[in-house]
Design a protein around this motif. Structure first.
Motif, PDB file in Angstrom:
ATOM      1  N   THR A 280       0.832  -1.187   0.000  1.00  0.00           N
ATOM      2  CA  THR A 280       0.000   0.000   0.000  1.00  0.00           C
ATOM      3  C   THR A 280       0.870   1.241   0.000  1.00  0.00           C
ATOM      4  O   THR A 280       2.044   1.208   0.361  1.00  0.00           O
ATOM      5  N   HIS A 281       0.286   2.353  -0.411  1.00  0.00           N
ATOM      6  CA  HIS A 281       0.997   3.631  -0.465  1.00  0.00           C
ATOM      7  C   HIS A 281       1.374   4.067   0.951  1.00  0.00           C
ATOM      8  O   HIS A 281       0.587   3.887   1.887  1.00  0.00           O
ATOM      9  N   PRO A 282       2.559   4.654   1.154  1.00  0.00           N
ATOM     10  CA  PRO A 282       2.956   5.089   2.498  1.00  0.00           C
ATOM     11  C   PRO A 282       1.947   6.041   3.151  1.00  0.00           C
ATOM     12  O   PRO A 282       1.753   5.979   4.350  1.00  0.00           O
ATOM     13  N   ASP A 283       1.287   6.896   2.349  1.00  0.00           N
ATOM     14  CA  ASP A 283       0.272   7.782   2.930  1.00  0.00           C
ATOM     15  C   ASP A 283      -0.885   6.984   3.511  1.00  0.00           C
ATOM     16  O   ASP A 283      -1.445   7.346   4.541  1.00  0.00           O
ATOM     17  N   ASP A 284      -1.255   5.868   2.872  1.00  0.00           N
ATOM     18  CA  ASP A 284      -2.328   5.022   3.391  1.00  0.00           C
ATOM     19  C   ASP A 284      -1.921   4.400   4.718  1.00  0.00           C
ATOM     20  O   ASP A 284      -2.722   4.306   5.643  1.00  0.00           O
ATOM     21  N   GLN A 285      -0.668   3.980   4.813  1.00  0.00           N
ATOM     22  CA  GLN A 285      -0.167   3.406   6.063  1.00  0.00           C
ATOM     23  C   GLN A 285      -0.151   4.459   7.159  1.00  0.00           C
ATOM     24  O   GLN A 285      -0.536   4.199   8.303  1.00  0.00           O
ATOM     25  N   LEU A 286       0.282   5.662   6.815  1.00  0.00           N
ATOM     26  CA  LEU A 286       0.306   6.750   7.782  1.00  0.00           C
ATOM     27  C   LEU A 286      -1.113   7.084   8.228  1.00  0.00           C
ATOM     28  O   LEU A 286      -1.366   7.279   9.414  1.00  0.00           O
ATOM     29  N   LEU A 287      -2.042   7.096   7.289  1.00  0.00           N
ATOM     30  CA  LEU A 287      -3.424   7.391   7.609  1.00  0.00           C
ATOM     31  C   LEU A 287      -4.012   6.352   8.561  1.00  0.00           C
ATOM     32  O   LEU A 287      -4.740   6.694   9.493  1.00  0.00           O
ATOM     33  N   GLU A 288      -3.675   5.089   8.361  1.00  0.00           N
ATOM     34  CA  GLU A 288      -4.128   4.033   9.273  1.00  0.00           C
ATOM     35  C   GLU A 288      -3.592   4.278  10.681  1.00  0.00           C
ATOM     36  O   GLU A 288      -4.307   4.115  11.671  1.00  0.00           O
ATOM     37  N   HIS A 289      -2.332   4.657  10.760  1.00  0.00           N
ATOM     38  CA  HIS A 289      -1.721   4.939  12.064  1.00  0.00           C
ATOM     39  C   HIS A 289      -2.406   6.141  12.723  1.00  0.00           C
ATOM     40  O   HIS A 289      -2.716   6.108  13.921  1.00  0.00           O
ATOM     41  N   ILE A 290      -2.649   7.190  11.947  1.00  0.00           N
ATOM     42  CA  ILE A 290      -3.307   8.387  12.481  1.00  0.00           C
ATOM     43  C   ILE A 290      -4.712   8.035  12.962  1.00  0.00           C
ATOM     44  O   ILE A 290      -5.145   8.481  14.028  1.00  0.00           O
ATOM     45  N   ALA A 291      -5.426   7.224  12.193  1.00  0.00           N
ATOM     46  CA  ALA A 291      -6.782   6.816  12.581  1.00  0.00           C
ATOM     47  C   ALA A 291      -6.766   6.089  13.921  1.00  0.00           C
ATOM     48  O   ALA A 291      -7.592   6.357  14.798  1.00  0.00           O
ATOM     49  N   ALA A 292      -5.827   5.179  14.086  1.00  0.00           N
ATOM     50  CA  ALA A 292      -5.723   4.430  15.345  1.00  0.00           C
ATOM     51  C   ALA A 292      -5.399   5.364  16.507  1.00  0.00           C
ATOM     52  O   ALA A 292      -5.972   5.249  17.590  1.00  0.00           O
TER      53      ALA A 292
END
Length: 186
Positions: free
Chosen positions: A25-37
């Motif tokens: 997945t795109h790094p922004d998607d991974q970052l977004l998942e982390h931010i969501a958590a």
């Protein structure tokens, strides 16, 4: 400094684990998942910024400073119109953050609310055209490292007036908001 180190450790641990696991997945998607958590667990008194409104992902989203500092860092230096001093601002590109959160195509402006109840509206078209920064550092120091009288944070809005001399200082100076607490995209 400790917060920055903490953020760096989380960032390296989080992303190295994702990449070695074969996650494409795109790094922004991974970052977004982390931010969501993180957003769901941040205690109200530790929140430094909340975004909501016409964003299509994570609505609302809350940030504490360590999580906010995980976003791509940008800096610029310009000569202050108020003091004549050269100042360096470091923070997050305002438009990049909105795009990361899924800025809705129908959005026309962002309402900025400061902790002292100051409010102003900024056109999305201006955010796209000019270099707006949600700054958390001034001259390479977190706002919290300044004396209380000089502290303008933890997040403020900075505009690169030197890069865009066509900007009318008298009109846009009101958008240099200190103590930004909430952004509502409308």
């Amino acid at each position: 400094m400790r917060n920055h180190l903490y953020c760096s450790i989380i960032f390296v641990f989080f992303f190295s684990g994702s990449l070695t696991a074969g996650n494409l997945t795109h790094p922004d998607d991974q970052l977004l998942e982390h931010i969501a958590a993180r957003s769901e667990t941040i205690e109200a008194e530790k929140r430094v910024l909340t975004l909501k409104g016409k964003i299509n992902r994570l609505n609302p989203v809350h940030f504490d400073l360590p999580t906010f500092m995980l976003l791509s860092e940008h800096s610029f230096t310009y000569k202050s119109h108020w003091t004549g001093d050269i100042k360096t601002y470091t923070g997050v590109s305002f438009i990049h953050l909105l795009n990361l959160l899924g800025l809705d195509e129908s959005a026309t402006h962002a309402e900025i609310i400061a902790s002292n109840n100051y409010k102003i509206s900024i056109k999305i078209s201006d955010l796209k055209k000019y270099d707006y920064l949600l700054a958390y550092k001034l001259n390479h120091k977190l706002y919290s490292e300044y004396a209380p009288k000089e502290d303008k944070g933890p997040i403020s809005i900075a505009i690169n007036f030197d890069k865009h001399p066509e900007i009318d200082w008298e009109i846009y100076k009101h958008q240099l908001v200190w103590f930004v607490e909430a952004i509502i995209v409308k």
